[in-house]
Design an enzyme around this catalytic site. Structure first.
Site, PDB file in Angstrom:
ATOM      1  N   GLN A 127       5.051 -43.155   9.593  1.00  0.00           N
ATOM      2  CA  GLN A 127       4.772 -42.581   8.280  1.00  0.00           C
ATOM      3  C   GLN A 127       6.033 -42.504   7.428  1.00  0.00           C
ATOM      4  O   GLN A 127       7.093 -42.096   7.902  1.00  0.00           O
ATOM      5  CB  GLN A 127       4.190 -41.178   8.415  1.00  0.00           C
ATOM      6  CG  GLN A 127       3.690 -40.688   7.068  1.00  0.00           C
ATOM      7  CD  GLN A 127       3.117 -39.292   7.116  1.00  0.00           C
ATOM      8  OE1 GLN A 127       3.840 -38.326   7.339  1.00  0.00           O
ATOM      9  NE2 GLN A 127       1.827 -39.176   6.890  1.00  0.00           N
TER      10      GLN A 127
ATOM     11  N   CYS B 177       1.293 -34.104   2.593  1.00  0.00           N
ATOM     12  CA  CYS B 177       2.121 -32.985   3.053  1.00  0.00           C
ATOM     13  C   CYS B 177       2.305 -31.956   1.932  1.00  0.00           C
ATOM     14  O   CYS B 177       2.772 -32.291   0.843  1.00  0.00           O
ATOM     15  CB  CYS B 177       3.468 -33.507   3.505  1.00  0.00           C
ATOM     16  SG  CYS B 177       4.445 -32.224   4.245  1.00  0.00           S
TER      17      CYS B 177
ATOM     18  N   LYS C  64      -2.366 -41.393   3.906  1.00  0.00           N
ATOM     19  CA  LYS C  64      -2.881 -40.094   4.352  1.00  0.00           C
ATOM     20  C   LYS C  64      -2.789 -39.142   3.177  1.00  0.00           C
ATOM     21  O   LYS C  64      -1.722 -38.985   2.565  1.00  0.00           O
ATOM     22  CB  LYS C  64      -2.061 -39.572   5.525  1.00  0.00           C
ATOM     23  CG  LYS C  64      -2.514 -38.203   5.986  1.00  0.00           C
ATOM     24  CD  LYS C  64      -1.980 -37.890   7.365  1.00  0.00           C
ATOM     25  CE  LYS C  64      -2.401 -36.509   7.817  1.00  0.00           C
ATOM     26  NZ  LYS C  64      -1.714 -35.424   7.101  1.00  0.00           N
TER      27      LYS C  64
ATOM     28  N   ASN D 155      -9.937 -35.621   8.806  1.00  0.00           N
ATOM     29  CA  ASN D 155      -8.912 -34.741   9.372  1.00  0.00           C
ATOM     30  C   ASN D 155      -9.094 -33.308   8.872  1.00  0.00           C
ATOM     31  O   ASN D 155      -9.491 -33.076   7.754  1.00  0.00           O
ATOM     32  CB  ASN D 155      -7.525 -35.287   8.958  1.00  0.00           C
ATOM     33  CG  ASN D 155      -6.377 -34.349   9.302  1.00  0.00           C
ATOM     34  OD1 ASN D 155      -5.605 -33.964   8.424  1.00  0.00           O
ATOM     35  ND2 ASN D 155      -6.249 -33.969  10.562  1.00  0.00           N
TER      36      ASN D 155
HETATM   37  C1  LIG Z   1       3.829 -28.462  11.756  1.00  0.00           C
HETATM   38  C2  LIG Z   1       3.088 -29.463  10.922  1.00  0.00           C
HETATM   39  C3  LIG Z   1       3.758 -30.569  10.428  1.00  0.00           C
HETATM   40  C4  LIG Z   1       3.076 -31.515   9.652  1.00  0.00           C
HETATM   41  N1  LIG Z   1       3.755 -32.627   9.212  1.00  0.00           N
HETATM   42  C5  LIG Z   1       3.089 -33.598   8.537  1.00  0.00           C
HETATM   43  C6  LIG Z   1       3.741 -34.815   8.174  1.00  0.00           C
HETATM   44  O1  LIG Z   1       4.915 -35.034   8.465  1.00  0.00           O
HETATM   45  N2  LIG Z   1       3.012 -35.732   7.501  1.00  0.00           N
HETATM   46  C7  LIG Z   1       1.695 -35.526   7.156  1.00  0.00           C
HETATM   47  O2  LIG Z   1       1.081 -36.400   6.547  1.00  0.00           O
HETATM   48  N3  LIG Z   1       1.060 -34.394   7.501  1.00  0.00           N
HETATM   49  C8  LIG Z   1       1.710 -33.441   8.193  1.00  0.00           C
HETATM   50  N4  LIG Z   1       1.051 -32.323   8.602  1.00  0.00           N
HETATM   51  C9  LIG Z   1      -0.400 -32.206   8.342  1.00  0.00           C
HETATM   52  C10 LIG Z   1      -1.219 -32.726   9.540  1.00  0.00           C
HETATM   53  O3  LIG Z   1      -1.007 -34.112   9.724  1.00  0.00           O
HETATM   54  C11 LIG Z   1      -2.733 -32.491   9.332  1.00  0.00           C
HETATM   55  O4  LIG Z   1      -3.142 -33.167   8.179  1.00  0.00           O
HETATM   56  C12 LIG Z   1      -3.072 -31.014   9.184  1.00  0.00           C
HETATM   57  O5  LIG Z   1      -2.404 -30.227  10.154  1.00  0.00           O
HETATM   58  C13 LIG Z   1      -4.600 -30.792   9.321  1.00  0.00           C
HETATM   59  O6  LIG Z   1      -5.076 -31.265  10.550  1.00  0.00           O
HETATM   60  P1  LIG Z   1      -5.366 -30.269  11.804  1.00  0.00           P
HETATM   61  O7  LIG Z   1      -6.322 -29.216  11.324  1.00  0.00           O
HETATM   62  O8  LIG Z   1      -5.938 -31.147  12.852  1.00  0.00           O
HETATM   63  O9  LIG Z   1      -4.039 -29.661  12.176  1.00  0.00           O
HETATM   64  C14 LIG Z   1       1.707 -31.345   9.345  1.00  0.00           C
HETATM   65  C15 LIG Z   1       1.043 -30.225   9.852  1.00  0.00           C
HETATM   66  C16 LIG Z   1       1.706 -29.294  10.632  1.00  0.00           C
HETATM   67  C17 LIG Z   1       0.942 -28.100  11.174  1.00  0.00           C
END
Ligand SMILES: Cc1cc2nc3c(=O)[nH]c(=O)nc-3n(C[C@H](O)[C@H](O)[C@H](O)COP(=O)(O)O)c2cc1C
Length: 321
Positions: free
Chosen positions: A70, A100, A139, A200
């Site tokens: 990414q 993000c 994403k 997601n």
């Molecule tokens: C600690 C943390 C770091 C994350 N870092 C990124 C990232 O670097 N890039 C990204 O696209 N999303 C990032 N996300 C979002 C996750 O990829 C995901 O979209 C979000 O947590 C929702 O999915 P979940 O409910 O399965 O956790 C991050 C989420 C968390 C909790």
């Protein structure tokens, strides 16, 4: 599920999580049933590539599975350079971060902040797709805020620009992680485009996985936080999706082996100083549902030696097994 010419073993993808989905964790999730894992984001600012943190994120040689890397940024030229660089480092798929919500990322107009500027999105996507021969994925979130949920428009734009799959977190940027993921928007996006859609947000059990797939019609699922301390969730979901039956919880002996292997790998990958610090949060996640771990956690977090961490974990499991 196909991303460009890459066939995933199954439609379960590890979500990119900065500070969590490092190489040791991705490998573990792949071993326990994930069909693909997306790397932590890499900034498109080349001034940052020399840091130890970036260097560790950029090593992809020898990694298992399809290597999706990414990238994050807002400058179309820098993003194209970053994509080319990532491919040189072994990336087989480039994923663009427009999801993000972190202030650190959004302050520099990247991540989900970009959702406010479709023209700039178009420039970034076109530039990155044109820069590399590998498939490019996107994403994103449902929109900037609840008054501006433009994910269908962005998804159509992405398809026109040559994006090969779209992962959608069912929240707006303003929602951060609050409330529930809104699967209606994922369903609407799936109906509006013909590239694969990856759902997601809050997919934390086999039953929820089945529901989200059926409700949204998505081609695949992406799982982030529910895999923290539970990398075998992919195996559980995969089993349920293919058989309709739930697997029992992994035996405590298997959890011991997974944790010891994970912690040892963190020590090896990061070195003792950083490795044992990173191990603390993972161990805390693994043990969050263990009533017996309340007293153990602070003791474990005070340990300053890699070997002592492993010994303490062995001792913990000897007591509970
Ligand atoms: C600690 C943390 C770091 C994350 N870092 C990124 C990232 O670097 N890039 C990204 O696209 N999303 C990032 N996300 C979002 C996750 O990829 C995901 O979209 C979000 O947590 C929702 O999915 P979940 O409910 O399965 O956790 C991050 C989420 C968390 C909790």
């Amino acid at each position: 599920m196909l991303i460009g010419s890459y066939q995933l073993d199954n439609p379960l993808i590890v979500a990119p999580m900065a500070g969590v989905t490092d190489r040791p964790f991705r490998e573990l999730c792949l071993r326990y049933g994930a069909g693909m894992a997306v790397s932590e984001m890499m900034t498109s600012n080349p001034d940052c590539w020399g840091t130890q943190k970036s260097k560790q994120r950029m090593v992809h040689e020898g990694e298992s599975g399809i290597r999706s890397v990414q990238i994050a940024g807002a400058d179309p030229v820098l993003m194209a350079d970053a994509a080319r660089f990532a491919v040189e480092q072994g990336a087989q798929v480039i994923d663009i971060n427009m999801g993000c919500p972190a202030k650190k990322v959004n302050k520099r107009l990247a991540g989900s902040a970009l959702l406010q500027y479709p023209q700039l999105i178009e420039e970034i996507l076109t530039s990155v797709v044109g820069a590399v021969d590998v498939p490019v994925t996107l994403k994103t979130r449902t929109g900037w805020d609840t008054d501006n949920r433009n994910c269908v428009e962005i998804a159509q734009l992405a398809e026109q620009c040559g994006i090969q799959a779209l992962a959608l977190h069912g929240r707006t940027r303003a929602c951060m992680y609050k409330g529930e993921a809104e699967y209606d928007f994922i369903k609407a996006v799936k109906q509006a485009i013909s590239i694969p859609v990856i759902a997601n947000g809050d997919i934390d059990s086999p039953e929820k996985a089945r529901f989200v797939l059926d409700y949204t019609g998505a081609d695949a699922l992406m799982i982030g936080r529910p895999a923290q301390g539970r990398p075998w969730i992919f195996r559980e979901i995969h089993h349920y999706l293919t058989t309709g039956e739930k697997l029992p919880e992994p035996p405590i002996e298997e959890i011991r082996q997974i944790m010891l292997g994970h912690v040892a790998e963190l020590h090896r990958f990061y070195g003792e100083y950083l490795g044992l610090r990173i191990a603390r949060k993972h161990v805390s996640w693994y043990l969050q549902t263990h009533d017996t771990a309340k007293a153990f956690r602070p003791t474990f977090n005070a340990i300053e030696s890699a070997q002592q961490q492993l010994d303490a974990l062995q001792g913990y499991f000897d007591n509970v097994a």
